[in-house]
Design an enzyme around this catalytic site. Structure first.
Site, mmCIF file in Angstrom:
data_model
loop_
_atom_site.group_PDB
_atom_site.id
_atom_site.type_symbol
_atom_site.label_atom_id
_atom_site.label_comp_id
_atom_site.label_asym_id
_atom_site.label_seq_id
_atom_site.Cartn_x
_atom_site.Cartn_y
_atom_site.Cartn_z
ATOM 1 C CE1 TYR A 56 -1.517 11.330 -13.343
ATOM 2 C CE2 TYR A 56 0.058 10.852 -11.591
ATOM 3 C CZ TYR A 56 -0.948 10.429 -12.448
ATOM 4 O OH TYR A 56 -1.371 9.120 -12.422
ATOM 5 N NE ARG A 59 -0.488 11.727 -6.576
ATOM 6 C CZ ARG A 59 -0.237 10.482 -7.023
ATOM 7 N NH1 ARG A 59 -0.758 10.087 -8.166
ATOM 8 N NH2 ARG A 59 0.528 9.668 -6.350
ATOM 9 C CD GLN A 91 3.698 -0.833 -4.719
ATOM 10 O OE1 GLN A 91 2.720 -1.207 -5.355
ATOM 11 N NE2 GLN A 91 3.792 -0.973 -3.401
ATOM 12 C CG HIS A 109 4.179 2.167 -9.794
ATOM 13 N ND1 HIS A 109 3.360 1.940 -8.711
ATOM 14 C CD2 HIS A 109 4.268 0.971 -10.432
ATOM 15 C CE1 HIS A 109 2.968 0.675 -8.704
ATOM 16 N NE2 HIS A 109 3.513 0.062 -9.737
ATOM 17 C CB SER A 178 -3.115 -1.952 0.081
ATOM 18 O OG SER A 178 -2.972 -1.702 -1.321
ATOM 19 C CG LEU A 203 -1.907 2.152 10.176
ATOM 20 C CD1 LEU A 203 -1.018 2.654 11.300
ATOM 21 C CD2 LEU A 203 -2.675 3.318 9.553
ATOM 22 C CD GLU A 204 -5.524 -0.686 7.685
ATOM 23 O OE1 GLU A 204 -5.972 -0.250 8.751
ATOM 24 O OE2 GLU A 204 -5.945 -0.360 6.568
HETATM 25 N N1 APR Z 1 2.286 3.763 8.220
HETATM 26 C C1 APR Z 1 2.342 2.544 7.635
HETATM 27 N N2 APR Z 1 1.422 2.092 6.736
HETATM 28 C C2 APR Z 1 0.412 2.929 6.449
HETATM 29 C C3 APR Z 1 0.282 4.217 7.013
HETATM 30 C C4 APR Z 1 1.275 4.625 7.936
HETATM 31 N N3 APR Z 1 1.241 5.832 8.542
HETATM 32 N N4 APR Z 1 -0.853 4.802 6.517
HETATM 33 C C5 APR Z 1 -1.394 3.910 5.660
HETATM 34 N N5 APR Z 1 -0.653 2.776 5.627
HETATM 35 C C6 APR Z 1 -0.882 1.562 4.829
HETATM 36 C C7 APR Z 1 -2.344 1.228 4.644
HETATM 37 O O1 APR Z 1 -2.784 0.382 5.683
HETATM 38 C C8 APR Z 1 -2.320 0.488 3.289
HETATM 39 O O2 APR Z 1 -2.115 -0.905 3.485
HETATM 40 O O3 APR Z 1 -0.364 1.814 3.545
HETATM 41 C C9 APR Z 1 -1.095 1.070 2.580
HETATM 42 C C10 APR Z 1 -1.466 2.008 1.445
HETATM 43 O O4 APR Z 1 -2.093 1.232 0.456
HETATM 44 P P1 APR Z 1 -2.521 1.936 -0.913
HETATM 45 O O5 APR Z 1 -3.237 3.220 -0.622
HETATM 46 O O6 APR Z 1 -3.188 0.891 -1.751
HETATM 47 O O7 APR Z 1 -1.115 2.368 -1.587
HETATM 48 P P2 APR Z 1 -0.124 1.408 -2.372
HETATM 49 O O8 APR Z 1 -0.149 0.023 -1.828
HETATM 50 O O9 APR Z 1 1.194 2.106 -2.436
HETATM 51 O O10 APR Z 1 -0.759 1.397 -3.863
HETATM 52 C C11 APR Z 1 -0.040 0.676 -4.845
HETATM 53 O O11 APR Z 1 -1.579 1.493 -6.510
HETATM 54 O O12 APR Z 1 -2.812 3.258 -7.269
HETATM 55 C C12 APR Z 1 -1.681 2.525 -7.502
HETATM 56 O O13 APR Z 1 0.264 3.261 -8.558
HETATM 57 C C13 APR Z 1 -0.465 3.396 -7.377
HETATM 58 O O14 APR Z 1 1.690 2.841 -6.463
HETATM 59 C C14 APR Z 1 0.302 2.796 -6.199
HETATM 60 C C15 APR Z 1 -0.216 1.366 -6.162
#
Ligand code: APR
Length: 234
Positions: A56, A59, A91, A109, A178, A203-204
């Site tokens: 942390y 980060r 989050q 979070h 995600s 993004l996807e």
């Molecule tokens: N623009 C838009 N979306 C994006 C981009 C971008 N430039 N880059 C990545 N993404 C999308 C990816 O496609 C993915 O669906 O962002 C999402 C990131 O997903 P994760 O990495 O799972 O992050 P998140 O959903 O915030 O995770 C939720 O999990 O680990 C725990 O506490 C942590 O808050 C976090 C939680």
């Protein structure tokens, strides 16, 4: 575009990706470099507190050096200019929404720039590294300070306020997440239950993409400003 009265925005790591902060589950994501059980659980902290503090601390330095991007700026503009009610639930533990000017913000979070004393429960704004040698400013005990972030197995913050907002919203917009981690991944179902229009900007396609009435895929710095422009031009 109908006029919405109460908008709830949910954001995830994808919104901060173009500010240079890593996501978790993309191909080069944090969970491909660290085992989340080691650095994002109370058990991991008990097993090896120095490893968790260092994870942390790194980060926190990265977040302190990052700047908000056009996606964060568009959401701050929406809150300022939109005639209805806008609440942002994130989050993310970085300070980029605040840096862009968003005020009505819930960090479900927790926050990198806040420390929690596990001994007395006090919270303090914290921008430096946290180490086991530091004393809590409130109780003066040493060794109790941890990042004020929610680990897996812990209760996210402000859930009552979030569920009340979801039950009353007529537009729910999920950005850069995600859709794999609950309770946030279930918010779209709550919003649909309330009769809200639901939109995914990502993004996807996320794991929850089929739950959304409308999906727009692309980088947050493009799709978020464009969507905010649509909302503001009514
Ligand atoms: N623009 C838009 N979306 C994006 C981009 C971008 N430039 N880059 C990545 N993404 C999308 C990816 O496609 C993915 O669906 O962002 C999402 C990131 O997903 P994760 O990495 O799972 O992050 P998140 O959903 O915030 O995770 C939720 O999990 O680990 C725990 O506490 C942590 O808050 C976090 C939680």
């Amino acid at each position: 575009m109908g006029t919405f009265e109460r908008i709830v925005i949910l954001t995830g790591a994808g919104l901060s990706a173009e500010s240079g902060l890593g996501t978790f589950r993309d191909e080069d994501g944090l969970w491909t470099k660290y085992d989340l059980a080691d650095v994002a659980t109370p058990e991991g902290f008990a097993r090896n507190p120095a490893l968790v503090q260092d994870f942390y601390n790194q980060r926190r330095r990265g977040a302190a050096a990052a700047s908000p991007n056009a996606g964060h700026a568009a959401l701050a503009r929406l809150e300022k200019e939109y005639p209805g009610d806008v609440l942002t639930v994130t989050q993310n533990i970085d300070p980029l929404h605040e840096a862009a000017g968003t005020e009505r913000l819930i960090h479900m979070h927790g926050e990198l720039l806040q420390a929690l004393c596990a001994l007395c429960g006090d919270r303090h704004r914290w921008t430096e590294d946290i180490t086991a040698e530091l004393a809590c400013p409130a109780c003066a005990e040493i060794g109790g300070l941890r990042p004020d972030v929610v680990w897996f197995g812990e209760m996210p913050y402000h859930m009552e306020r979030i569920y009340a907002a979801l039950a009353a919203c007529d537009l729910f917009v999920s950005i850069g997440t995600s859709g794999t981690v609950y309770p946030a991944a279930g918010f779209v179902a709550e919003a649909r239950q309330a009769g809200a229009h639901t939109v995914e900007l990502n993004l996807e396609p996320s794991d929850g993409v089929s739950m959304f009435h409308e999906v727009i895929h692309g980088p947050a710095t493009e799709v978020v400003p464009a969507y905010v422009e649509r909302l503001l031009s009514g």
